[in-house]
Design a protein around this motif. Structure first.
Motif: not given
Lengths: 148, 387
Positions: B261, B270, B275, B278, B302, B304, B306-307, B310, B382
């Motif tokens: 990310v 990650l 992943l 999470m 997960v 997106v 939340d990612l 990060l 990515s």
């Protein structure tokens, strides 16, 4: 008349917008596309339509009057549905790395569709003819089916 | 036997009448308009920048519009073939000299019809072949099909404007009325009646639609013997592009794979195990392809959002999704901020209770509500804030 003019003007604008978008795709792309644009008309008007005329003339000579409307109806359904099935019947887009694309036995399924249409039309013809005989006894009038 | 081309008066069938042509034409016009509108919606959904943001709801929206697009196109094929048959004699119509006013108008009308017929056939042929992933031509399908759609709908509007008085007269009279017929039209039919032909045409359109509707209408899967998909595939979902054809069989299975990310000031990498560690979210969402097929799946992975948190990406940011796939139009796509923030938009790791099949995008893929399948990027490398 004003509504027609407005509609026509809107159509011309939409068509010109399409033409501009097409031209923006580049000369090579436009040339390649125009072969197919013209080709569709040539294949329809020059090949398909005349073949249908010839087949109709032949069918009119061969078929008894009572069978004509039913044969025509079945032929229209089978013929046009077959055109929609050309890409799957030929499996032209099939790829060895993707078995989920074109996964069926399309020739068999097409034959099933044809059989269903032919049998369905024949049954309908028998029912209608029997009903007409009951209403007016005597030889078949060869009347075309009355659609609803 | 004469070898000259036929004259309009050589065609005497009662069925080749404006009474039939206008009725089939109304159905054809409706189907063409439906295909046009749903096609424009599809281009809107696939845009990479938006004047008006494409909505994230309803989740099944694209499944419905694109299903309608291909099915209305399929319905157009029998309708157009019958329509062209009814008006075929007009091709041999005697023409006034183009130097007269009548002649000039005739010429203009015939030119507009030529454009309409050519564009209509082109749209149906290219759309039909595209649904079966058959590309026997040298032009780009997406841009050309879109440009010609505007040409077709424009020519259709002109045609309706020109013919409106005839259409109104024909629809206002009984279908067997001879008021609008060409001179020399037979008083009795040698075969089908006009009503019979109309019924037959509707049946043909319905049969054609039913034969392929199973692509997207799940209960019809067993009925639609001519559909390009049967709803089956790895983990119960068909595949549009395989890992092999995307050239990712090595990179996607690489144990050293790291998803990244990329925020404005930091990058977080990650592994798939990280992943998986999470918080996981599940969503039932369809894969709905431009080719008109669709299938629903239970995805988990997960969020997106939340990612993006990060990497400190603020809400509402449009982000780029980059695939491992090399080359191709869809290897890097834009995920609109409203989609990136949606709670059902996932970087999916699992499908229907199993780890993603490599053909479904292992190690991880994007899945979001109401999106064209081609934008549900597979083998995601990515997610990046756009420079």
């Amino acid at each position: 008349m004003a509504a027609r003019l407005a509609l026509g003007a809107l159509g011309v604008l939409a068509g010109l917008y399409g033409a501009v978008r097409l031209l923006q795709t580049g000369t090579d792309n436009v040339t390649a596309a125009l072969w197919w644009v013209a080709g569709g008309v040539v294949v329809h008007d020059g090949l398909l339509a005349p073949v249908v005329v010839v087949l109709t003339v032949l069918a009119l000579r061969v078929l008894p009057a009572a069978a004509r409307p039913w044969t025509a109806a079945a032929a229209v359904v089978v013929g046009t549905v077959t055109v929609t099935a050309i890409p799957v019947l030929g499996r032209f887009g099939a790829r060895p790395d993707n078995p989920t694309l074109l996964p069926r036995d399309y020739v068999r399924n097409w034959l099933i569709v044809v059989a269903l249409v032919v049998v369905g039309t024949a049954l309908l013809a028998l029912v209608r003819t029997a009903r007409e005989r009951r209403v007016s006894p005597g030889p078949s009038t060869g009347r075309p089916p009355r659609g609803r | 036997m004469r070898t000259a081309p036929p004259r309009e008066s050589d065609f005497t069938s009662r069925l080749r009448s404006p009474a039939v042509a206008s009725r089939v034409g109304v159905a054809l016009g409706v189907c063409f308009a439906l295909a046009f509108v749903t096609g424009v919606v599809s281009h809107w959904a696939q845009a990479q920048t938006w004047w008006i943001p494409y909505p994230t709801a309803p989740a099944w929206g694209y499944r419905v519009t694109q299903g309608l697009h291909t099915l209305s196109g399929i319905a157009c094929i029998p309708l157009l073939l019958v329509k062209l048959w009814t008006v075929f004699p007009r091709l041999f119509q005697a023409m006034a000299r183009p130097t007269t006013r009548t002649g000039l108008l005739q010429l203009l009308e015939r030119a507009s019809i030529a454009v309409l017929v050519a564009a209509a056939i082109f749209q149906l042929v290219t759309g039909l072949a595209n649904a079966a992933q058959w590309y026997p031509w040298g032009f780009g399908f997406i841009v050309t099909h879109y440009a010609m759609a505007w040409v077709a709908i424009g020519a259709l509007l002109v045609h309706v404007a020109v013919k409106l008085p005839v259409i109104r007269a024909a629809l206002g009279a009984d279908v067997e009325s001879g008021a609008l017929d060409r001179p020399g039209t037979a008083p009795r039919s040698a075969g089908l009646t006009r009503r019979g032909l109309l019924t037959t045409t509707w049946v043909a359109a319905v049969v054609a639609v039913l034969a392929s509707a199973g692509n997207t209408v799940t209960p019809l899967r067993r009925v639609s013997g001519l559909a390009v998909r049967d709803g089956e595939g790895p983990q119960g979902v068909p595949v549009n592009k395989s890992a092999e054809s995307a050239g990712v069989t090595e990179t996607a299975r690489d144990p050293g794979f790291r998803f990244a990310v990329v925020g404005a000031d930091r990058t977080v990498e990650l592994s798939r195990a990280e992943l998986e560690a999470m918080p996981q979210t599940s969503a039932t969402l369809p894969i709905a392809c431009v080719e008109g097929w669709s299938a629903s799946g239970e995805w988990s992975g997960v969020r997106v959002r939340d990612l993006l948190d990060l990497a400190g990406v603020p809400a509402g940011t449009d982000v780029a999704v980059q695939s491992l796939q090399q080359g191709g139009v869809y290897t890097r796509t834009t995920l609109q901020g409203s989609f990136a923030d949606h709670p059902d938009t996932l970087l999916a790791l699992r499908l229907n209770g199993e780890d993603l099949d490599i053909d479904h995008g292992f190690p991880c893929r994007v899945i979001a509500p109401n999106r064209p399948g081609v934008l549900q990027t597979k083998w995601v490398r990515s997610i990046e804030v756009q420079a």
